[in-house]
Write a protein that holds these residues in place. Sequence first.
Motif, short mmCIF file in Angstrom:
data_model
loop_
_atom_site.label_atom_id
_atom_site.label_comp_id
_atom_site.label_asym_id
_atom_site.label_seq_id
_atom_site.Cartn_x
_atom_site.Cartn_y
_atom_site.Cartn_z
N VAL A 139 -9.63 1.37 1.61
CA VAL A 139 -9.13 1.97 0.37
C VAL A 139 -10.10 1.58 -0.74
O VAL A 139 -10.42 0.40 -0.90
CB VAL A 139 -7.71 1.47 0.03
N ASP A 185 0.82 -1.23 0.00
CA ASP A 185 0.00 0.00 0.00
C ASP A 185 0.85 1.26 0.00
O ASP A 185 0.44 2.29 0.57
CB ASP A 185 -0.95 0.01 1.20
N LEU A 201 -9.62 3.51 -6.48
CA LEU A 201 -8.30 4.07 -6.25
C LEU A 201 -7.23 3.01 -6.44
O LEU A 201 -6.17 3.28 -7.04
CB LEU A 201 -8.20 4.67 -4.85
N ILE A 202 -7.47 1.80 -5.93
CA ILE A 202 -6.49 0.72 -6.10
C ILE A 202 -6.23 0.48 -7.59
O ILE A 202 -5.08 0.34 -8.02
CB ILE A 202 -6.98 -0.57 -5.42
N GLN A 225 -14.98 -0.38 -0.99
CA GLN A 225 -13.67 -0.25 -0.37
C GLN A 225 -13.16 -1.60 0.09
O GLN A 225 -13.95 -2.50 0.40
CB GLN A 225 -13.75 0.69 0.85
N PHE A 234 -0.79 -4.57 -3.02
CA PHE A 234 -2.16 -4.07 -2.81
C PHE A 234 -3.02 -5.19 -2.25
O PHE A 234 -2.76 -6.37 -2.49
CB PHE A 234 -2.76 -3.55 -4.12
N LEU A 294 -4.07 3.22 -8.89
CA LEU A 294 -2.69 3.12 -8.39
C LEU A 294 -1.94 1.97 -9.04
O LEU A 294 -0.73 2.07 -9.28
CB LEU A 294 -2.69 2.99 -6.88
N ALA A 300 -0.99 4.27 -1.38
CA ALA A 300 -2.38 4.42 -0.94
C ALA A 300 -2.49 5.27 0.33
O ALA A 300 -3.44 6.04 0.50
CB ALA A 300 -3.02 3.06 -0.71
N TYR A 301 -1.50 5.13 1.22
CA TYR A 301 -1.48 5.89 2.47
C TYR A 301 -0.14 5.71 3.14
O TYR A 301 0.67 4.86 2.75
CB TYR A 301 -2.61 5.45 3.42
N LYS A 320 -3.21 10.14 3.62
CA LYS A 320 -3.93 9.13 2.84
C LYS A 320 -4.17 9.69 1.46
O LYS A 320 -4.49 10.88 1.30
CB LYS A 320 -5.26 8.77 3.52
N ASN A 321 -4.02 8.84 0.45
CA ASN A 321 -4.17 9.28 -0.93
C ASN A 321 -5.59 9.82 -1.17
O ASN A 321 -6.57 9.12 -0.90
CB ASN A 321 -3.87 8.12 -1.88
#
Length: 382
Positions: free
Chosen positions: A121, A73, A125-126, A116, A105, A129, A76-77, A82-83
């Motif tokens: 997350v 991650d 977003l994943i 999420q 991830f 990323l 991600a954070y 945190k992103n």
Amino acid sequence: MQSKYLKRKNEEFRILYVFIILILFLMGSCKSIAPVIQKETLRVNTQESFANKALLQRIQTISQKGYAFGHQDATAYGIGWKNDGITYRSDVKDVSGDHPAVYGFEIGHIELAKEQNLDTVSFKLITKLVKKAHEDGGIITISWHPNNPTSNKSAWNTRKTVKHILSGGKHHKKYRLWLSRLAAFLKDLKTANGSAIPIIFRPYHEMNGGWFWWGKGHCSPEEYIRLWQETVFILNQDFGVQNVLYAYSPNTFASEKEYLQYYPGDNFVDILGVDIYQHWTTASFIKDLKSNTTLLKTIATRKNKPYALTEAGLNKVSKKDWWTRVLDQNIADSGIAWALFWRNARPSHFFGPYPGQISSNDFKEFKKLPHVLFLKDIKTIK
């Protein structure tokens, strides 16, 4: 004449009776023999796509140059941030000036059709990323902590369930639905031009420990092997997932026999791994690192497969020279392709450095080592 006739009829009746009994037996036992028949027909080729072959070759080349640094991650954070979908950063880059080479991830809760993952997350977003990391030349590894299909509680709920989700089990249909959602996510990982992004998928890890529902004591080795094989087969053959290499990663192990106890077979595994954390003393951690990577190298060499430290770390990295003196000195010549360290979740739970952290200066020295490869170092490795 009548006695001969009756004798012949009785013989015919006995033959018919035996035949009927045989048919009824086969019909009654079809449930038990079906998995055996199916087991013999399970075949996959996870390396058939060009992208998968290229990723595997790249991993093998990396292991010849050193080992890649990975972080779970990472983008991600981190500690204190945190992103937000706009800013792209990582604690690793903030300290060292470069991002990790391997990005981890987590997709637990994808099976539940949640927005999420279990670490809050978003899957959107994943996906974003993963695409960014791939475009930058990084390698992607994905872990999955699915809920317990029987209890509907977390992956750490150990109510027995594996036997129920295998083919013929009462929850198999539910498990196939979960796999269909997983497959849809994996197949959506594509570049801007529509090419599939190859990823390393690491399901059902640390099975030789007892903390997950698929772990030791909660299913037999035979059931675990069956679970892995059916999962790979369903994803690959039924749902058309063609962008995945599979990594098998037990927890710290004492012998080759223990490592291979749950092994699904060479046709169902592409990469060998092991998860090793420093829970106790530095001396015991070093001992585990040396013994496990040595055994892993022996097994992987025989099977002609790359191998890695698929999870590792010391929570809060409390030893200031941990990266150079503890970690690197004991894995530098091990032949691993990468070492992935767990996430920076909060000030009480982190495994990578961040600015001002006690090991951050040592991490900078670690980054300078020629055999420790970060994102810029592997960009040219194709």
